[in-house]
Design a protein around this motif. Structure first.
Motif, PDB file in Angstrom:
ATOM      1  N   CYS A  13       0.839  -1.207   0.000  1.00 57.35           N
ATOM      2  CA  CYS A  13       0.000   0.000   0.000  1.00 57.35           C
ATOM      3  C   CYS A  13       0.869   1.250   0.000  1.00 57.35           C
ATOM      4  CB  CYS A  13      -0.918   0.016   1.212  1.00 57.35           C
ATOM      5  SG  CYS A  13      -2.281  -1.141   1.123  1.00 57.35           S
ATOM      6  N   ARG A  14       1.889   1.238   0.818  1.00 59.93           N
ATOM      7  CA  ARG A  14       2.782   2.397   0.908  1.00 59.93           C
ATOM      8  C   ARG A  14       3.496   2.631  -0.419  1.00 59.93           C
ATOM      9  NH1 ARG A  14       8.029   2.796   1.573  1.00 59.93           N
ATOM     10  NH2 ARG A  14       8.350   0.669   2.324  1.00 59.93           N
ATOM     11  N   GLU A  15       4.022   1.568  -1.001  1.00 55.93           N
ATOM     12  CA  GLU A  15       4.755   1.702  -2.256  1.00 55.93           C
ATOM     13  C   GLU A  15       3.834   2.068  -3.419  1.00 55.93           C
ATOM     14  OE1 GLU A  15       6.915  -1.977  -2.498  1.00 55.93           O
ATOM     15  OE2 GLU A  15       8.504  -1.241  -1.163  1.00 55.93           O
ATOM     16  N   ARG A  16       2.607   1.571  -3.406  1.00 56.06           N
ATOM     17  CA  ARG A  16       1.642   1.896  -4.465  1.00 56.06           C
ATOM     18  C   ARG A  16       1.356   3.398  -4.501  1.00 56.06           C
ATOM     19  NH1 ARG A  16      -2.433  -1.260  -2.904  1.00 56.06           N
ATOM     20  NH2 ARG A  16      -1.287  -3.079  -3.599  1.00 56.06           N
ATOM     21  N   LEU A  17       1.387   4.031  -3.327  1.00 57.30           N
ATOM     22  CA  LEU A  17       1.150   5.467  -3.250  1.00 57.30           C
ATOM     23  C   LEU A  17       2.452   6.276  -3.343  1.00 57.30           C
ATOM     24  CD1 LEU A  17      -1.569   5.574  -0.455  1.00 57.30           C
ATOM     25  CD2 LEU A  17      -1.883   5.857  -2.923  1.00 57.30           C
ATOM     26  N   HIS A  18       3.557   5.572  -3.577  1.00 59.26           N
ATOM     27  CA  HIS A  18       4.874   6.208  -3.705  1.00 59.26           C
ATOM     28  C   HIS A  18       5.234   7.020  -2.465  1.00 59.26           C
ATOM     29  CE1 HIS A  18       4.854   4.902  -7.869  1.00 59.26           C
ATOM     30  NE2 HIS A  18       3.660   5.484  -8.007  1.00 59.26           N
ATOM     31  N   LEU A  19       4.942   6.428  -1.306  1.00 62.01           N
ATOM     32  CA  LEU A  19       5.265   7.077  -0.038  1.00 62.01           C
ATOM     33  C   LEU A  19       6.467   6.393   0.598  1.00 62.01           C
ATOM     34  CD1 LEU A  19       1.683   7.389   1.488  1.00 62.01           C
ATOM     35  CD2 LEU A  19       3.054   9.221   0.475  1.00 62.01           C
ATOM     36  N   THR A  20       7.270   7.163   1.286  1.00 56.62           N
ATOM     37  CA  THR A  20       8.372   6.598   2.052  1.00 56.62           C
ATOM     38  C   THR A  20       7.865   6.205   3.439  1.00 56.62           C
ATOM     39  OG1 THR A  20       9.039   8.720   3.005  1.00 56.62           O
ATOM     40  CG2 THR A  20      10.023   8.111   0.865  1.00 56.62           C
ATOM     41  N   GLN A  21       8.646   5.426   4.139  1.00 57.58           N
ATOM     42  CA  GLN A  21       8.295   5.097   5.515  1.00 57.58           C
ATOM     43  C   GLN A  21       8.236   6.372   6.359  1.00 57.58           C
ATOM     44  OE1 GLN A  21      11.269   2.191   6.598  1.00 57.58           O
ATOM     45  NE2 GLN A  21       9.983   0.492   5.916  1.00 57.58           N
ATOM     46  N   GLU A  22       9.102   7.316   6.059  1.00 57.91           N
ATOM     47  CA  GLU A  22       9.123   8.575   6.794  1.00 57.91           C
ATOM     48  C   GLU A  22       7.824   9.358   6.579  1.00 57.91           C
ATOM     49  OE1 GLU A  22      11.615   7.444   4.832  1.00 57.91           O
ATOM     50  OE2 GLU A  22      13.155   7.067   6.346  1.00 57.91           O
ATOM     51  N   GLU A  23       7.327   9.380   5.344  1.00 55.18           N
ATOM     52  CA  GLU A  23       6.091  10.108   5.057  1.00 55.18           C
ATOM     53  C   GLU A  23       4.885   9.466   5.743  1.00 55.18           C
ATOM     54  OE1 GLU A  23       7.086  11.957   0.659  1.00 55.18           O
ATOM     55  OE2 GLU A  23       6.605   9.815   0.821  1.00 55.18           O
ATOM     56  N   VAL A  24       4.830   8.145   5.729  1.00 55.15           N
ATOM     57  CA  VAL A  24       3.739   7.451   6.412  1.00 55.15           C
ATOM     58  C   VAL A  24       3.835   7.709   7.915  1.00 55.15           C
ATOM     59  CG1 VAL A  24       2.721   5.205   6.963  1.00 55.15           C
ATOM     60  CG2 VAL A  24       3.493   5.692   4.627  1.00 55.15           C
ATOM     61  N   ALA A  25       5.034   7.610   8.444  1.00 55.78           N
ATOM     62  CA  ALA A  25       5.237   7.833   9.876  1.00 55.78           C
ATOM     63  C   ALA A  25       4.760   9.224  10.289  1.00 55.78           C
ATOM     64  CB  ALA A  25       6.710   7.651  10.226  1.00 55.78           C
ATOM     65  N   GLU A  26       5.112  10.224   9.501  1.00 61.00           N
ATOM     66  CA  GLU A  26       4.688  11.587   9.820  1.00 61.00           C
ATOM     67  C   GLU A  26       3.166  11.715   9.759  1.00 61.00           C
ATOM     68  OE1 GLU A  26       5.180  16.052   7.985  1.00 61.00           O
ATOM     69  OE2 GLU A  26       6.876  14.671   7.803  1.00 61.00           O
ATOM     70  N   ALA A  27       2.549  11.089   8.778  1.00 62.05           N
ATOM     71  CA  ALA A  27       1.096  11.191   8.603  1.00 62.05           C
ATOM     72  C   ALA A  27       0.325  10.542   9.744  1.00 62.05           C
ATOM     73  CB  ALA A  27       0.681  10.562   7.272  1.00 62.05           C
ATOM     74  N   VAL A  28       0.895   9.487  10.341  1.00 64.06           N
ATOM     75  CA  VAL A  28       0.169   8.763  11.400  1.00 64.06           C
ATOM     76  C   VAL A  28       0.772   8.987  12.788  1.00 64.06           C
ATOM     77  CG1 VAL A  28      -0.683   7.043   9.772  1.00 64.06           C
ATOM     78  CG2 VAL A  28       1.402   6.565  11.050  1.00 64.06           C
ATOM     79  N   HIS A  29       1.723   9.914  12.873  1.00 66.09           N
ATOM     80  CA  HIS A  29       2.284  10.355  14.151  1.00 66.09           C
ATOM     81  C   HIS A  29       3.063   9.271  14.896  1.00 66.09           C
ATOM     82  CE1 HIS A  29      -0.130  13.898  13.471  1.00 66.09           C
ATOM     83  NE2 HIS A  29      -1.203  13.133  13.370  1.00 66.09           N
ATOM     84  N   VAL A  30       3.915   8.560  14.153  1.00 64.34           N
ATOM     85  CA  VAL A  30       4.838   7.607  14.772  1.00 64.34           C
ATOM     86  C   VAL A  30       6.215   7.836  14.155  1.00 64.34           C
ATOM     87  CG1 VAL A  30       3.075   5.854  15.229  1.00 64.34           C
ATOM     88  CG2 VAL A  30       4.369   5.756  13.095  1.00 64.34           C
ATOM     89  N   THR A  31       7.200   7.086  14.597  1.00 66.70           N
ATOM     90  CA  THR A  31       8.544   7.218  14.031  1.00 66.70           C
ATOM     91  C   THR A  31       8.675   6.335  12.782  1.00 66.70           C
ATOM     92  OG1 THR A  31       9.453   5.381  15.312  1.00 66.70           O
ATOM     93  CG2 THR A  31       9.515   7.577  16.344  1.00 66.70           C
ATOM     94  N   PRO A  32       9.594   6.686  11.893  1.00 67.11           N
ATOM     95  CA  PRO A  32       9.851   5.812  10.740  1.00 67.11           C
ATOM     96  C   PRO A  32      10.253   4.397  11.168  1.00 67.11           C
ATOM     97  CG  PRO A  32      10.829   7.956  10.363  1.00 67.11           C
ATOM     98  CD  PRO A  32      10.345   7.941  11.799  1.00 67.11           C
ATOM     99  N   LYS A  33      10.954   4.296  12.290  1.00 68.35           N
ATOM    100  CA  LYS A  33      11.340   2.985  12.800  1.00 68.35           C
ATOM    101  C   LYS A  33      10.105   2.134  13.114  1.00 68.35           C
ATOM    102  CE  LYS A  33      14.110   0.703  16.316  1.00 68.35           C
ATOM    103  NZ  LYS A  33      15.026   0.862  17.448  1.00 68.35           N
ATOM    104  N   SER A  34       9.043   2.767  13.592  1.00 64.77           N
ATOM    105  CA  SER A  34       7.805   2.033  13.872  1.00 64.77           C
ATOM    106  C   SER A  34       7.212   1.465  12.589  1.00 64.77           C
ATOM    107  CB  SER A  34       6.786   2.938  14.562  1.00 64.77           C
ATOM    108  OG  SER A  34       7.220   3.295  15.841  1.00 64.77           O
ATOM    109  N   ILE A  35       7.181   2.266  11.530  1.00 63.46           N
ATOM    110  CA  ILE A  35       6.649   1.777  10.252  1.00 63.46           C
ATOM    111  C   ILE A  35       7.500   0.622   9.755  1.00 63.46           C
ATOM    112  CG2 ILE A  35       6.139   2.380   7.845  1.00 63.46           C
ATOM    113  CD1 ILE A  35       4.236   3.666   9.947  1.00 63.46           C
TER     114      ILE A  35
END
Length: 77
Positions: A12-34
Protein backbone atom coordinates in the motif's frame (compact mmCIF):
# COMPACT_ATOMS: atom_id res chain seq x y z
CA UNK A 1 1.12 -12.50 19.49
CA UNK A 2 2.24 -13.99 16.22
CA UNK A 3 3.64 -11.57 13.67
CA UNK A 4 4.83 -12.10 10.09
CA UNK A 5 6.12 -9.74 7.42
CA UNK A 6 3.36 -7.37 6.42
CA UNK A 7 3.58 -7.15 2.64
CA UNK A 8 0.11 -5.61 2.45
CA UNK A 9 1.20 -2.58 4.43
CA UNK A 10 4.41 -2.23 2.40
CA UNK A 11 2.53 -2.71 -0.89
CA UNK A 12 0.00 0.00 0.00
CA UNK A 13 2.78 2.40 0.91
CA UNK A 14 4.75 1.70 -2.26
CA UNK A 15 1.64 1.90 -4.47
CA UNK A 16 1.15 5.47 -3.25
CA UNK A 17 4.87 6.21 -3.70
CA UNK A 18 5.27 7.08 -0.04
CA UNK A 19 8.37 6.60 2.05
CA UNK A 20 8.30 5.10 5.52
CA UNK A 21 9.12 8.58 6.79
CA UNK A 22 6.09 10.11 5.06
CA UNK A 23 3.74 7.45 6.41
CA UNK A 24 5.24 7.83 9.88
CA UNK A 25 4.69 11.59 9.82
CA UNK A 26 1.10 11.19 8.60
CA UNK A 27 0.17 8.76 11.40
CA UNK A 28 2.28 10.36 14.15
CA UNK A 29 4.84 7.61 14.77
CA UNK A 30 8.54 7.22 14.03
CA UNK A 31 9.85 5.81 10.74
CA UNK A 32 11.34 2.98 12.80
CA UNK A 33 7.81 2.03 13.87
CA UNK A 34 6.65 1.78 10.25
CA UNK A 35 9.71 -0.34 9.49
CA UNK A 36 8.83 -2.62 12.42
CA UNK A 37 5.19 -2.99 11.30
CA UNK A 38 6.24 -3.82 7.73
CA UNK A 39 8.85 -6.34 8.80
CA UNK A 40 6.81 -8.23 11.36
CA UNK A 41 8.72 -6.90 14.33
CA UNK A 42 5.76 -5.23 16.01
CA UNK A 43 2.13 -4.22 15.73
CA UNK A 44 0.73 -0.73 16.08
CA UNK A 45 -1.59 0.29 18.87
CA UNK A 46 -5.26 0.68 17.96
CA UNK A 47 -5.13 4.42 17.30
CA UNK A 48 -2.11 4.09 15.02
CA UNK A 49 -3.68 1.12 13.21
CA UNK A 50 -6.81 3.21 12.57
CA UNK A 51 -4.72 6.12 11.28
CA UNK A 52 -2.84 3.81 8.90
CA UNK A 53 -6.14 2.27 7.83
CA UNK A 54 -7.58 5.69 7.02
CA UNK A 55 -4.42 6.75 5.17
CA UNK A 56 -4.54 3.72 2.86
CA UNK A 57 -8.32 3.37 2.65
CA UNK A 58 -8.25 -0.25 3.82
CA UNK A 59 -9.61 -1.95 6.91
CA UNK A 60 -7.36 -2.69 9.86
CA UNK A 61 -8.06 -6.39 9.29
CA UNK A 62 -6.88 -6.16 5.68
CA UNK A 63 -3.73 -4.25 6.53
CA UNK A 64 -2.62 -6.23 9.55
CA UNK A 65 -4.11 -9.65 8.78
CA UNK A 66 -5.92 -9.79 12.10
CA UNK A 67 -7.46 -13.07 13.10
CA UNK A 68 -9.64 -13.85 16.08
CA UNK A 69 -7.94 -17.14 16.81
CA UNK A 70 -9.60 -18.11 20.07
CA UNK A 71 -12.15 -15.34 20.74
CA UNK A 72 -9.87 -13.88 23.42
CA UNK A 73 -6.60 -13.18 21.64
CA UNK A 74 -6.35 -11.16 18.47
CA UNK A 75 -3.30 -12.15 16.49
CA UNK A 76 -1.48 -9.72 14.22
CA UNK A 77 0.16 -11.60 11.35
Amino acid sequence: MSIQDNNTLRDCRERLHLTQEEVAEAVHVTPKSIYRYENGLGCPNLLTALRISNLFGKSVNELFHLEDSDEQNIVCK
